[in-house]
Structure formats: C-alpha cells, structure tokens
Design a protein around this motif. Sequence first.
Motif, PDB file in Angstrom:
ATOM      1  N   SER A 162       0.833  -1.205   0.000  1.00  0.00           N
ATOM      2  CA  SER A 162       0.000   0.000   0.000  1.00  0.00           C
ATOM      3  C   SER A 162       0.865   1.250   0.000  1.00  0.00           C
ATOM      4  CB  SER A 162      -0.923  -0.007   1.221  1.00  0.00           C
ATOM      5  OG  SER A 162      -1.607   1.221   1.341  1.00  0.00           O
ATOM      6  N   HIS A 189      -2.406   3.027   5.672  1.00  0.00           N
ATOM      7  CA  HIS A 189      -1.894   1.702   5.325  1.00  0.00           C
ATOM      8  C   HIS A 189      -2.215   0.641   6.363  1.00  0.00           C
ATOM      9  CE1 HIS A 189       0.131   4.133   2.399  1.00  0.00           C
ATOM     10  NE2 HIS A 189       0.847   4.734   3.326  1.00  0.00           N
ATOM     11  N   LEU A 199      -7.120  -0.826   4.551  1.00  0.00           N
ATOM     12  CA  LEU A 199      -6.878  -1.555   3.299  1.00  0.00           C
ATOM     13  C   LEU A 199      -8.049  -2.471   2.969  1.00  0.00           C
ATOM     14  CD1 LEU A 199      -3.108  -2.525   3.709  1.00  0.00           C
ATOM     15  CD2 LEU A 199      -4.063  -0.737   2.271  1.00  0.00           C
ATOM     16  N   LEU A 237      -3.527  -6.119  -4.373  1.00  0.00           N
ATOM     17  CA  LEU A 237      -2.443  -5.143  -4.561  1.00  0.00           C
ATOM     18  C   LEU A 237      -1.255  -5.699  -5.342  1.00  0.00           C
ATOM     19  CD1 LEU A 237      -2.286  -3.331  -1.087  1.00  0.00           C
ATOM     20  CD2 LEU A 237      -3.647  -2.769  -3.094  1.00  0.00           C
TER      21      LEU A 237
END
Length: 930
Positions: free
Chosen positions: A450, A459, A464, A515
């Motif tokens: 992140s 973060h 998240l 991610l």
Amino acid sequence: MTDKKTLLLVDGSSYLYRAFHAMPDLRAVPGDNGSPATGAIRGMINMMQALRREVRADYAACVFDAPGKTFRDDWYPDYKANRSPMPDDLRSQVEPIHRVVRMLGWPVLTVPEVEADDVIGTLARTAARQGIEVIVSSGDKDLSQLVDEHVTIIDTMNGKKRDVAGVTAEFGVPPNLMIDYQTLVGDSVDNVPGVPKVGPKTAAKWLLEYGSLDALIARAAEVKGQAGENLRQALDWLPQGRRLVTIRTDCELGEHVAGLPALDAIAIGPQQVDALKDFYEQYGFKSLVKSLEAHAVPPELIEENKKRGGPEANGDLFSDPAQAAAEKVSNLAYDTVMTWEAFDAWLAKIEAAELVALDTETTSLDEMRAEIVGLSFSVEPGAAAYIPVAHNYPDAPAQLPRDEVLAKLRPWLENGAKKKLGQHVKYDRHVFANHGIEVQGYAHDTMLQSYVLEVHKPHGLASLAERHLGRSGIDYEDLCGKGAHQISFSQVSIDKAAQYSCEDSDQTLDVHRVLWPKLEADEKLRFVYELEMASSETLYRIERNGVLIDAPTLASQSNELGKRIMALEEEAYALAGQPFNLGSPKQIGEVFFTKLGLPVIKKTPSGAPSTDEEVLEKLAEDFPLPAKILEHRGLSKLKGTYTDKLGLLANPRSGRVHTHYAQAVAVTGRLSSNDPNLQNIPIRTPEGRRVREAFVAPAGRVIASSDYSQIELRIMAHISGDESLLRAFTEGIDVHRATAGEVFGVPVDQVSSEQRRYAKVINFGLIYGMSSFGLARNLGIETKAAASYIERYFARYPGVKVYMDETKALAKEKGYVETVFGRRLYLPEINSPNGPRRGGAERAAINAPMQGTAADLIKLSMVKVQQVLDAEQRGTKMIMQVHDELVFEVPEEEVEWVRTEIPRLMAGVADLKVPLLAEIGFGPNWDKAH
C-alpha cells in the motif's frame, strides 16, 4: 428464531464524504485531471455492495441530505456557518452517486428542508414503535441519541457497534442523555456552541452527578470553578443549543413513507444490471463491467430463485471480482486449534501452500518485549486458523504449550523457501526473535504494498480491507478496550481472539491478491517495493542491534540544562520586572503587550495577540526577553525529550536503545523513528549536539558515521541536467562557491565567505521552492534584492528553471511526481482552487523528487552495506539510520576496512550523472564521529 423484521437505514451523506476521502483521485479517463472525478462514486459502490452482503434486512433505504437550507437555518442563521463548502470534485459526484445507489437496488431518500439525520430519526422511531428492529449504518456520533433497545448504529469503516452499552462505554453517558451531553459539549462542525471549555469528560461528569441537563441548569449556582462560571454564562443559550442538536423524530416526510404502511416501498430490490453496465462504462469502471459480465445469470435462474427466496432474488450474484473474498464473509471457515491433531492438519496445509499469511497476537506493542499469545494462518480466502498458546484469563481452556508449538513451527518459519506474507512484518520478525526464532522467507508485506502504490492513503489493515475489499472487521479496542482500562490480549477470550486474528490473516491474504498484481504489472513500482521489502529486513537488524547509551553522561547534561533553565527564568523575570509563567501564552502576552508595550506581530483566531514561535523569533531580533523565552523553550524541550528520557528508554538487559523505524509514514519515502526520535535531535545548538555524546561504543569498538555529501543538490544536478551544476560536481568544485560566482558575477577564487553563505541559502532554498519573500526573510535582505538573486540564479542555471516548470506542469497533469527510481509521490492539492494549498503542492512537487530520491539512495546503501557485512561475516554492526547518514559500531580491528569500504559502497549504489560522495568519521561516541 425470531419473526421480527429489520429496517436498515444508511446515512448516505456520511458515506459519500467517507468514500471521497478514502479513495484515490480516480478519473473517468485515468490521468486526465479534466475528466470527471470518480473516486467517491467507486468508493460508494464498494461500501454499498459490502453493506448489502454483510447486513440482511427486510427493509432498507439510503438517506441523503437534500440541497438547500433546512429548518435549523431558520432557527439559527449561523448554523453550519463555519463548515467548508463541499469540494467541487465531490459535488460533481453527488448526483451520479444517487443514481448508482438506486441502480444497486437501494431506495434513495432526500426530503427538502430536512437533514438526513432527521429523516433517519423519524423513520427509526416510527419503525421501532411498530416492533421493527432498526440498524443505522453511519460514522456520525450525533446519531447516538437515537440508540435504544430497538435501534443500533454500526460503523462499517471500523467495525464499531453503538448499542446502549456501546454508547455508554464510548461517551460516559447512556443514549437517553446524549442530547444533554451534546448540548453541553457543542458541535464545532455545525457551529453550535456548547458551554465554553467544557469537554466530554466534564459534560459526562455533570450529567451523571445531576441526572440531566435540566437538573444541572436548576443547580447551576452550585457548580464550582471556572467551568461553573462558564456554565452560568451559557444558561441563556443552552435551550437553543439543545434545540439545534436534537435529532427530530417527528418530521413530516410526505410521500416518503410517512406512517410506514408503505414500508414495502423501501425494501431493497434487485440490481439494474443493464443500467449498471452502462453507468460503469461511462465512468471507466472496467473491472465492474467485467464483474457484471462474469456473473451474468440466466433470467430463468433468477425467476427460479425468486420463487424459492434464494440470494439471486436480491441480485447478490452481481458483485465486484476485486471483492470476491468479501462475498465469502458469511461463509468464513475459521478454525481454533486446540489439539495436536488439528495442529498437525494445519501444519501440513501451510507446508504445502505456495504462500501463507501469518499474524501474531502478543502481549505488547513494544516489539522488543512482546511475547506471543497466539498465531494465525491463512492459505486461501475465507479460511484461516488460530493457535492460542498463552491466554491466561480465569477459566481459560487448556491450550497447546507455546514452546512446543514454536518448536514444531520453527523448521517452516526458518525455511526461506517457504514464502510468507504479513501486514507490517518487521514487527512480527521481532516477536519471533524474542522467542529465539529468525523467520526467513517473508516475501510480501501488505503495509508496504500500500505504501508504494498509494502513499497518500492510510496503510493499516482495516483501511486496506475497507478500501480494496469492502470488508470491515473487529477493532482491537473493541476486544481490549483503551486507555487505562485496556486489557492485555492474553485476557481476551479465545473465541473472540480467534475470530479477530483469523480475520487479520484472511484479510491480509485477500488484500495481497488485490495489490500485488498492480505492483507486478509496473516495473518501476515493483523495484521500489522490492527495495522497501529489503529495507524492512535491514531495519529489523538495525533495531535489533540497538545503540549503547551512556546514562551518566545524560544525567550530567540534564543537571547542567536544569541550572541553565533556572537561570534563564531569573533573567526573564528581571527583564519583565516581575515573575511569570514562561510556558503560559496568556501570561507572556500580558507581559509583552500590556506591560512592556511590544509590537503586536499577528493575532490568534480569537483576536488575542499571538506569542507563537514565529512571533517570538521576530520579536527576538529587537528585544532581549523574547530571545530568553525562545532559549528557555528550546532547552526545556531538549531536557524533557532527550536528556531526561533517553536513559529510561534503554532496554534494562542490554543497556541499549532500540528505536522503532516507521517505514510507511513519510510520503517522500524517508524513514521516521520514535522511542526515541533520532531524526529530530536538535543539532543546530551546542547543547543539542552534545546529546549525541551519550550514544557510545562499548570497549574495543568505536562509532563510525558515514553520510552523503550535498546529496539533494547532486540529485538536482542529475534530474535537471543543468550543465553548470553538472560541471561543478563532476570537477569537484565547491558548489556553493560556484553558485556564488555565478550569481554575483565574480571569479570562484574571489568569492567571499558572505557571498558563499548567501549562495548556500539560495541553493537549498530553491530546492524547497522558496519564494523571493522567503529568501529575503532568511537572508535578512529586501525582497527586491532576493528576487534579483533568484533571477540571476535561473539565468546562470537555466536547466533548473526548466526542471521546476516542467515538474509542476507534469504534477498537475498526473497528480504525482516520481523519484529517479520510480517512487510515486502524490500531490492531492496540486490542482486545488485554494491558492495557498496549490502553492504548497507546487513547492512539494519540486522538492519531493529530490527528497524521495535521497530516501531511495540511503535505503539502497543500507541494504547493500548489510549484504556485504553479512557476506564477509564482519563484526561491524549498523546501529542507526538518520536522514542521509548511516551509523555503525565497529570493532577496532575493522576500522580501516570500514573507512575505505563503507563510503565506496554508498557511492556505488547508483549511477547518476554526477558522482555520489560519502564521507566517514570515527570516535568513541556519535558526536565525536562527526
């Protein structure tokens, strides 16, 4: 089993603001700041889809504020007068949000001249009277006054639940006193005054003591102190304040479900798939379009499921693949491992898995002292296991012995070929090391993923999961409490701990799956991420090594500082002609402006003359008393922050300070540190520099300090490509002397020390985007003269001017700038209509690539040096990283190797257009090593 119906009311106005601030600056055409903003729309879709999955309700509605004035504006013209106008980028997304929420199957309610809170209050009370359970989804604490045995508030962003017990625990008063509580405290957001200087604690104390606001008012004369005086002065206002903060529950909603015979009109319906597809394509939501196509359901299946009441009847098949894991929330398979048979089954799973998410639950946030209470693992979305090993509350069930569990896990933990994943893995490394285990094979860290992808966003795992999965979870404070009443995790019941820890591992794995593909697809960002992962491992080593502290030296310095502080107080009293509190802005103001008649430089928002740092520095140019106060403040801070406390922070077993390096904080990529903060030791004063004398080497070793020389100016030369700057560094010329020669038009060998000083300020000032006004103030010259210097500078270094102009233009286009190595530095205010904010972002756009590149270089150096130390099995230890400096503890027999090799390694980590130069010094302590 209960036959009670449930009404779910969504505070849409709260949701859309949270969606706007939680999401990045997305655009319908990526990278085109002129195209419509879509971040809030995308966030709203995520949140509404997640809420629909997680909360089942018979009736539901999403309630928004209607545009225009409300009845409260008629009662009180200054209502919400201080509130900033809605940002233009959010305003443009409101109407599309209303549309897409309807397409998602939610009834949308807006009632002219009635706030969303009042609509929610009216619907909630009407439904509750009919025996319907009400759930309100909102982050707005003001709605707490609606809570009773039938009405509950949930906050999906943090998993918080406000029922009667939850409200009482959070605010100190039960829900039926919340209106009185809010009246006393006031609401600064809505510009509703309360009782001046009465905060939550005092308000709760009064209400519990007197029973209600009315009783308190009746006995106001009994309330002592300044708070009591403030209460008596506010008595005339309080009835109006209570009227303003009270959520109405009797509004006339007209056709909007007035008496609830029409509750069916606000039942949640199926999603409008065709309309959604067109909408998603219009706003560039490609993944959502693919999701609709991937989950297309034949009409006959929908009809069949409608008949049998299946989930497809509510359109639940149509979800975002990026949130596929979140769809499994109702089907989570979380195990609690209480037997060796179950342990062996999970050990086989993790040994066979390609990647395992791993999380520890511990006794402390201090990573050097934390001990393991339990561990969790996840190998696939929706499946996780928790192994409790040290829960010790009364009647806690027998658990597998911690030492035996860790012994059986050790081969897997220390096997670098077995890939592991975590959230903030540096902490977990320390925790395992506290038990004698050096974990190998950490391949990924979602916090760092992140940090590289979206540095300007939070973060933490909760953020998240909410942002990327639409999932919320259990909050740590809900389990353990907070403040003085917080319990250790070992006191948490195993069933709750298992749910919490499994959820963490499960969500970590899910976030990684969202991610990592984004990083994998971008070569530059992947390089930065790999650098952060390598830096995390090296920082773990630095933190573990720690630095030896000489407590007697600190005690001596504290004693000296204490004497000087007392002397400064006496000197200040003499100058003022009276004793006064040097830490009280009010008393300083009275002495300065009432007694001594010093000039007022600026005023506070309340209109009083300011005595802040800037004012004191200005006044200190002409008057001795402000200078004494500044010195007093500086020395008091130095004593309180460092000389008094550093010794207390040392680990009692090692005598060393083990600072914590925060890797995912600074947007430029720089590290920050705390307990102690090594980055902020004030080295510009002799007293500040002396603090470093207490950072010492043990017998047979010395301290070495190696740092980059003029690193940001060298980076400026590289990035701008300016020929004059490149030549100065390539030929080894003193760059400040060279700049002075260019700006003042004299040969380099004839530059005076004063001209070099001016040039140094110009060189560094322009890197930070300093204006002619700022330069003039810094040099103590006229603004016109400063502007002339800047003009001459750019004439001599035209490449720098071109770089600055092009960088600002590129930042406005992309919304971010990049370091030499590809780290992205986002600038949310770069296109702001607010001039000062936009100007600040433009200055940051110029400086961030240099600060960020310098941060990348020191991390590259740190990693490279540690690799060489390990490869050659050297006894030298890296013990600190501060700004552009690496600090080592060196055995005496390795001094010559370190003197040669460390600067060489640091200078060789990157190939820039100018040579990098690292300089090194040695001494018995950190100060002497400089």
